[in-house]
Scaffold this motif. Structure first.
Motif, PDB file in Angstrom:
ATOM      1  N   LYS A 212     -13.137  11.323   1.023  1.00 40.85           N
ATOM      2  CA  LYS A 212     -12.600  11.380   2.396  1.00 40.85           C
ATOM      3  C   LYS A 212     -13.498  12.251   3.278  1.00 40.85           C
ATOM      4  O   LYS A 212     -13.767  11.909   4.426  1.00 40.85           O
ATOM      5  CB  LYS A 212     -11.170  11.929   2.401  1.00 40.85           C
ATOM      6  N   PHE A 213     -13.962  13.382   2.739  1.00 42.19           N
ATOM      7  CA  PHE A 213     -14.854  14.256   3.508  1.00 42.19           C
ATOM      8  C   PHE A 213     -16.221  13.610   3.711  1.00 42.19           C
ATOM      9  O   PHE A 213     -16.825  13.750   4.770  1.00 42.19           O
ATOM     10  CB  PHE A 213     -15.000  15.623   2.835  1.00 42.19           C
ATOM     11  N   TRP A 214     -16.721  12.900   2.718  1.00 43.42           N
ATOM     12  CA  TRP A 214     -18.005  12.212   2.892  1.00 43.42           C
ATOM     13  C   TRP A 214     -17.891  11.147   3.978  1.00 43.42           C
ATOM     14  O   TRP A 214     -18.822  10.927   4.732  1.00 43.42           O
ATOM     15  CB  TRP A 214     -18.476  11.609   1.578  1.00 43.42           C
ATOM     16  N   GLU A 215     -16.748  10.492   4.076  1.00 43.32           N
ATOM     17  CA  GLU A 215     -16.546   9.480   5.115  1.00 43.32           C
ATOM     18  C   GLU A 215     -16.406  10.104   6.502  1.00 43.32           C
ATOM     19  O   GLU A 215     -16.955   9.603   7.472  1.00 43.32           O
ATOM     20  CB  GLU A 215     -15.280   8.664   4.808  1.00 43.32           C
ATOM     21  N   LYS A 216     -15.641  11.190   6.613  1.00 41.19           N
ATOM     22  CA  LYS A 216     -15.341  11.803   7.907  1.00 41.19           C
ATOM     23  C   LYS A 216     -16.360  12.848   8.343  1.00 41.19           C
ATOM     24  O   LYS A 216     -16.490  13.112   9.529  1.00 41.19           O
ATOM     25  CB  LYS A 216     -13.956  12.467   7.881  1.00 41.19           C
ATOM     26  N   GLY A 217     -17.023  13.488   7.400  1.00 39.90           N
ATOM     27  CA  GLY A 217     -17.871  14.637   7.747  1.00 39.90           C
ATOM     28  C   GLY A 217     -16.993  15.870   7.794  1.00 39.90           C
ATOM     29  O   GLY A 217     -16.391  16.225   6.802  1.00 39.90           O
ATOM     30  N   GLU A 218     -16.870  16.484   8.955  1.00 41.70           N
ATOM     31  CA  GLU A 218     -16.002  17.649   9.108  1.00 41.70           C
ATOM     32  C   GLU A 218     -14.560  17.201   9.312  1.00 41.70           C
ATOM     33  O   GLU A 218     -14.304  16.208   9.987  1.00 41.70           O
ATOM     34  CB  GLU A 218     -16.399  18.464  10.338  1.00 41.70           C
ATOM     35  N   ALA A 219     -13.628  17.971   8.746  1.00 44.64           N
ATOM     36  CA  ALA A 219     -12.212  17.637   8.928  1.00 44.64           C
ATOM     37  C   ALA A 219     -11.333  18.806   8.504  1.00 44.64           C
ATOM     38  O   ALA A 219     -11.732  19.621   7.673  1.00 44.64           O
ATOM     39  CB  ALA A 219     -11.839  16.401   8.110  1.00 44.64           C
ATOM     40  N   THR A 220     -10.146  18.838   9.077  1.00 43.36           N
ATOM     41  CA  THR A 220      -9.126  19.778   8.634  1.00 43.36           C
ATOM     42  C   THR A 220      -8.322  19.114   7.520  1.00 43.36           C
ATOM     43  O   THR A 220      -8.412  17.889   7.320  1.00 43.36           O
ATOM     44  CB  THR A 220      -8.167  20.148   9.786  1.00 43.36           C
ATOM     45  N   VAL A 221      -7.522  19.898   6.827  1.00 40.78           N
ATOM     46  CA  VAL A 221      -6.651  19.326   5.798  1.00 40.78           C
ATOM     47  C   VAL A 221      -5.715  18.298   6.430  1.00 40.78           C
ATOM     48  O   VAL A 221      -5.509  17.211   5.883  1.00 40.78           O
ATOM     49  CB  VAL A 221      -5.856  20.442   5.072  1.00 40.78           C
ATOM     50  N   LYS A 222      -5.184  18.610   7.593  1.00 37.56           N
ATOM     51  CA  LYS A 222      -4.274  17.685   8.292  1.00 37.56           C
ATOM     52  C   LYS A 222      -4.959  16.352   8.589  1.00 37.56           C
ATOM     53  O   LYS A 222      -4.360  15.284   8.433  1.00 37.56           O
ATOM     54  CB  LYS A 222      -3.790  18.337   9.587  1.00 37.56           C
ATOM     55  N   GLU A 223      -6.213  16.400   9.018  1.00 34.52           N
ATOM     56  CA  GLU A 223      -6.956  15.164   9.310  1.00 34.52           C
ATOM     57  C   GLU A 223      -7.208  14.346   8.046  1.00 34.52           C
ATOM     58  O   GLU A 223      -7.168  13.114   8.083  1.00 34.52           O
ATOM     59  CB  GLU A 223      -8.275  15.493  10.001  1.00 34.52           C
TER      60      GLU A 223
ATOM     61  N   VAL B  50     -13.952  23.745  -2.663  1.00 38.25           N
ATOM     62  CA  VAL B  50     -14.663  24.903  -2.105  1.00 38.25           C
ATOM     63  C   VAL B  50     -15.152  25.785  -3.246  1.00 38.25           C
ATOM     64  O   VAL B  50     -16.325  26.196  -3.285  1.00 38.25           O
ATOM     65  CB  VAL B  50     -13.754  25.694  -1.125  1.00 38.25           C
ATOM     66  N   ASP B  51     -14.262  26.076  -4.208  1.00 39.40           N
ATOM     67  CA  ASP B  51     -14.620  26.929  -5.344  1.00 39.40           C
ATOM     68  C   ASP B  51     -15.752  26.343  -6.178  1.00 39.40           C
ATOM     69  O   ASP B  51     -16.571  27.079  -6.732  1.00 39.40           O
ATOM     70  CB  ASP B  51     -13.397  27.177  -6.237  1.00 39.40           C
ATOM     71  N   LYS B  52     -15.806  25.022  -6.279  1.00 38.07           N
ATOM     72  CA  LYS B  52     -16.853  24.346  -7.055  1.00 38.07           C
ATOM     73  C   LYS B  52     -18.147  24.158  -6.267  1.00 38.07           C
ATOM     74  O   LYS B  52     -19.131  23.665  -6.799  1.00 38.07           O
ATOM     75  CB  LYS B  52     -16.356  22.981  -7.549  1.00 38.07           C
ATOM     76  N   GLY B  53     -18.141  24.509  -4.979  1.00 36.48           N
ATOM     77  CA  GLY B  53     -19.348  24.411  -4.175  1.00 36.48           C
ATOM     78  C   GLY B  53     -19.595  23.054  -3.535  1.00 36.48           C
ATOM     79  O   GLY B  53     -20.691  22.789  -3.066  1.00 36.48           O
ATOM     80  N   PHE B  54     -18.579  22.207  -3.487  1.00 34.64           N
ATOM     81  CA  PHE B  54     -18.723  20.891  -2.865  1.00 34.64           C
ATOM     82  C   PHE B  54     -18.412  20.915  -1.376  1.00 34.64           C
ATOM     83  O   PHE B  54     -18.930  20.098  -0.619  1.00 34.64           O
ATOM     84  CB  PHE B  54     -17.820  19.863  -3.551  1.00 34.64           C
ATOM     85  N   LEU B  55     -17.519  21.822  -0.949  1.00 35.19           N
ATOM     86  CA  LEU B  55     -17.144  21.929   0.455  1.00 35.19           C
ATOM     87  C   LEU B  55     -17.419  23.337   0.971  1.00 35.19           C
ATOM     88  O   LEU B  55     -17.241  24.310   0.243  1.00 35.19           O
ATOM     89  CB  LEU B  55     -15.640  21.649   0.650  1.00 35.19           C
ATOM     90  N   GLY B  56     -17.813  23.399   2.232  1.00 36.50           N
ATOM     91  CA  GLY B  56     -17.894  24.658   2.952  1.00 36.50           C
ATOM     92  C   GLY B  56     -16.801  24.657   4.003  1.00 36.50           C
ATOM     93  O   GLY B  56     -16.138  23.640   4.215  1.00 36.50           O
TER      94      GLY B  56
ATOM     95  N   TYR C 105     -13.326  21.929   7.219  1.00 33.20           N
ATOM     96  CA  TYR C 105     -14.101  21.818   5.984  1.00 33.20           C
ATOM     97  C   TYR C 105     -15.175  20.763   6.170  1.00 33.20           C
ATOM     98  O   TYR C 105     -15.005  19.818   6.940  1.00 33.20           O
ATOM     99  CB  TYR C 105     -13.187  21.438   4.813  1.00 33.20           C
ATOM    100  N   TYR C 106     -16.294  20.938   5.460  1.00 39.09           N
ATOM    101  CA  TYR C 106     -17.403  19.995   5.551  1.00 39.09           C
ATOM    102  C   TYR C 106     -18.125  19.916   4.206  1.00 39.09           C
ATOM    103  O   TYR C 106     -18.161  20.891   3.452  1.00 39.09           O
ATOM    104  CB  TYR C 106     -18.373  20.410   6.675  1.00 39.09           C
ATOM    105  N   PRO C 107     -18.704  18.761   3.906  1.00 41.89           N
ATOM    106  CA  PRO C 107     -19.397  18.596   2.619  1.00 41.89           C
ATOM    107  C   PRO C 107     -20.667  19.424   2.561  1.00 41.89           C
ATOM    108  O   PRO C 107     -21.429  19.478   3.528  1.00 41.89           O
ATOM    109  CB  PRO C 107     -19.735  17.105   2.576  1.00 41.89           C
ATOM    110  N   LEU C 108     -20.886  20.062   1.421  1.00 44.09           N
ATOM    111  CA  LEU C 108     -22.145  20.767   1.148  1.00 44.09           C
ATOM    112  C   LEU C 108     -23.061  19.911   0.296  1.00 44.09           C
ATOM    113  O   LEU C 108     -24.253  20.173   0.215  1.00 44.09           O
ATOM    114  CB  LEU C 108     -21.863  22.097   0.440  1.00 44.09           C
ATOM    115  N   ILE C 109     -22.490  18.908  -0.354  1.00 42.28           N
ATOM    116  CA  ILE C 109     -23.213  17.997  -1.240  1.00 42.28           C
ATOM    117  C   ILE C 109     -23.150  16.605  -0.642  1.00 42.28           C
ATOM    118  O   ILE C 109     -22.086  16.138  -0.255  1.00 42.28           O
ATOM    119  CB  ILE C 109     -22.557  17.972  -2.643  1.00 42.28           C
TER     120      ILE C 109
END
Length: 71
Positions: free
Chosen positions: A15-26, A49-55, A66-70
């Motif tokens: 979902k984050f890879w599709e949207k880019g930046e997003a809130t949990v609500k989005e 976030v803990d695994k380093g996939f999201l910033g 939140y946004y993808p780091l990978i």
């Protein structure tokens, strides 16, 4: 070595890879009814976030964006 994602973590990450930046609500809004709970998605986001996939960065009084780091 990067940690492996569970099936549900990968689903949320997609979902984050599709949207880019997003809130949990989005992210929740992208799911069909019945949508997962805010608590469930927030938990998976925390794991990502803990695994380093999201910033994340502050989003005013609305929590974080939140946004993808990978890629």
């Amino acid at each position: 070595m990067m940690e492996q994602l569970t099936k549900r973590e990968e689903e949320v990450m997609n979902k984050f890879w599709e949207k880019g930046e997003a809130t949990v609500k989005e992210i929740i809004a992208t799911y069909p009814e019945p949508r997962p709970s805010r608590t469930a998605i927030s938990t998976f986001v925390k794991f990502l976030v803990d695994k380093g996939f999201l910033g994340h960065k502050p989003a005013g009084n609305n929590g974080f964006i939140y946004y993808p780091l990978i890629q």
